[in-house]
Design a protein around this motif. Structure first.
Motif, mmCIF file in Angstrom:
data_model
loop_
_atom_site.group_PDB
_atom_site.id
_atom_site.type_symbol
_atom_site.label_atom_id
_atom_site.label_comp_id
_atom_site.label_asym_id
_atom_site.label_seq_id
_atom_site.Cartn_x
_atom_site.Cartn_y
_atom_site.Cartn_z
ATOM 1 N N HIS A 128 -3.802 2.967 -7.665
ATOM 2 C CA HIS A 128 -3.895 4.129 -6.787
ATOM 3 C C HIS A 128 -2.517 4.494 -6.239
ATOM 4 O O HIS A 128 -2.155 5.677 -6.192
ATOM 5 C CB HIS A 128 -4.865 3.830 -5.638
ATOM 6 N N VAL A 129 -1.739 3.486 -5.843
ATOM 7 C CA VAL A 129 -0.377 3.745 -5.359
ATOM 8 C C VAL A 129 0.498 4.257 -6.503
ATOM 9 O O VAL A 129 1.235 5.242 -6.351
ATOM 10 C CB VAL A 129 0.233 2.479 -4.732
ATOM 11 N N ASP B 50 0.833 -1.193 0.000
ATOM 12 C CA ASP B 50 0.000 0.000 0.000
ATOM 13 C C ASP B 50 0.874 1.253 0.000
ATOM 14 O O ASP B 50 2.106 1.167 -0.029
ATOM 15 C CB ASP B 50 -0.984 -0.019 1.167
ATOM 16 N N TRP B 51 0.245 2.408 0.038
ATOM 17 C CA TRP B 51 0.982 3.657 -0.068
ATOM 18 C C TRP B 51 1.950 3.849 1.098
ATOM 19 O O TRP B 51 3.053 4.351 0.923
ATOM 20 C CB TRP B 51 0.001 4.819 -0.171
ATOM 21 N N GLU B 52 1.559 3.439 2.299
ATOM 22 C CA GLU B 52 2.450 3.566 3.448
ATOM 23 C C GLU B 52 3.736 2.766 3.240
ATOM 24 O O GLU B 52 4.830 3.236 3.558
ATOM 25 C CB GLU B 52 1.750 3.098 4.718
ATOM 26 N N HIS B 53 3.608 1.560 2.705
ATOM 27 C CA HIS B 53 4.800 0.741 2.433
ATOM 28 C C HIS B 53 5.699 1.423 1.411
ATOM 29 O O HIS B 53 6.923 1.450 1.564
ATOM 30 C CB HIS B 53 4.386 -0.643 1.929
ATOM 31 N N ALA B 54 5.098 1.952 0.368
ATOM 32 C CA ALA B 54 5.890 2.638 -0.657
ATOM 33 C C ALA B 54 6.605 3.851 -0.065
ATOM 34 O O ALA B 54 7.795 4.078 -0.342
ATOM 35 C CB ALA B 54 4.986 3.067 -1.815
ATOM 36 N N GLN B 55 5.907 4.619 0.737
ATOM 37 C CA GLN B 55 6.519 5.789 1.355
ATOM 38 C C GLN B 55 7.712 5.416 2.214
ATOM 39 O O GLN B 55 8.784 6.046 2.136
ATOM 40 C CB GLN B 55 5.488 6.532 2.209
ATOM 41 N N SER C 58 -6.371 -0.792 -6.427
ATOM 42 C CA SER C 58 -5.610 -0.292 -5.276
ATOM 43 C C SER C 58 -4.138 -0.121 -5.633
ATOM 44 O O SER C 58 -3.488 0.831 -5.173
ATOM 45 C CB SER C 58 -5.762 -1.240 -4.089
ATOM 46 N N LYS D 176 0.552 7.855 -7.305
ATOM 47 C CA LYS D 176 1.080 8.777 -6.306
ATOM 48 C C LYS D 176 2.607 8.753 -6.184
ATOM 49 O O LYS D 176 3.200 9.684 -5.644
ATOM 50 C CB LYS D 176 0.466 8.463 -4.938
ATOM 51 N N VAL D 177 3.245 7.690 -6.644
ATOM 52 C CA VAL D 177 4.703 7.592 -6.520
ATOM 53 C C VAL D 177 5.355 8.687 -7.361
ATOM 54 O O VAL D 177 5.019 8.853 -8.534
ATOM 55 C CB VAL D 177 5.195 6.205 -6.977
#
Length: 259
Positions: free
Chosen positions: A189-190, A159-164, A186, A193-194
């Motif tokens: 969606h990530v 998810d986005w938190e993991h990518a961040q 989903s 944003k990257v």
């Protein structure tokens, strides 16, 4: 296969050197040397430039004895072997025990750091369980992030938190053909944003062939389909996305643009 990749616009390929276990992790380097040199197998401007990685896959970490780790170290000393991987953790399949995976993951990070090679991370959790992500990111934070070498989160599925968190540790986020699947909203969606300077595309061949070739054996030429979907998500042309991901690849591996 390589000529089809070249025709599709693929200028460079990193062949993942894990084989079916440590005894075969040299085979990606062998392929590089077969096709990068002069001769009948290679004609300039007709094949992509090949690079290799080498690593002990999470499923095979129970095979990581002193000889296997010494082999990894020697492979990472070769100029064509530009990365260590795929390494990491896999809690989805029943393979090596989790504690063995963690121990060998750390040891491989130490070898890669000594050879100044970025790492390619495999992280596959059980469905609905974040333990694999939590353990992977904690080990990267404790044993890798401070060295500045960076790496790739291969076939990203988090998810986005993991990518961040991974990007804070210097990693690029790589998307494979599953980005194109209807149920992967989903993941898209990530991907939307990257930051552009942190994106890569890949095949994960022979798996995860993108639409319109889903279900077939994947191959490097088809990464163009994944790149096109990623470009659409970001509102840019496929050509711009190709240029961006190529520059990101070159920057991570400290390669010159002429390759």
């Amino acid at each position: 296969m390589l000529r089809r990749a070249w025709s599709a616009g693929v200028g460079a390929v990193i062949a993942i050197g894990i084989g079916e276990g440590p005894s075969e992790m040299h085979q990606a380097l062998d392929i590089c040397r077969q096709f990068n040199g002069s001769g009948e197998a290679y004609k300039p401007r007709e094949l992509p430039r090949l690079y290799a990685s080498a690593g002990i896959y999470p499923h095979n970490t129970h095979e990581a004895d002193d000889a296997a780790l010494a082999k990894l170290d020697s492979l990472l000393a070769e100029p064509e072997v530009i990365a260590c991987g795929e390494i990491g953790l896999d809690y989805y399949h029943e393979g090596s025990p989790h504690e063995t995976q963690k121990r060998v993951f750390v040891r491989q990070m130490e070898i890669a750091a000594a050879r100044k090679r970025p790492i390619i991370i495999h992280c596959r959790p059980k469905d609905g369980d974040n333990a694999c992500w939590d353990d992977t990111l904690a080990l990267l934070d404790g044993h890798w992030g401070s060295n500045g070498l960076g790496g790739i989160l291969h076939c990203f599925s988090g998810d986005w938190e993991h990518a961040q968190r991974a990007m804070e540790l210097g990693f690029l986020i790589s998307f494979a053909g599953n980005l194109t699947y209807p149920k992967a909203q989903s993941l898209r969606h990530v991907a939307a944003k990257v930051p552009l300077d942190r994106l890569l595309v890949e095949t994960d061949a022979p798996f995860l062939a993108p639409i319109p070739n889903r279900g077939q054996r994947n191959e490097p030429a088809w990464v163009a389909h994944t790149a096109a979907v990623l470009a659409e998500l970001r509102g840019i042309s496929a050509e711009e996305m190709a240029s961006i991901t190529t520059k990101n690849f070159e920057r991570l591996f400290r390669l010159t643009p002429d390759v």
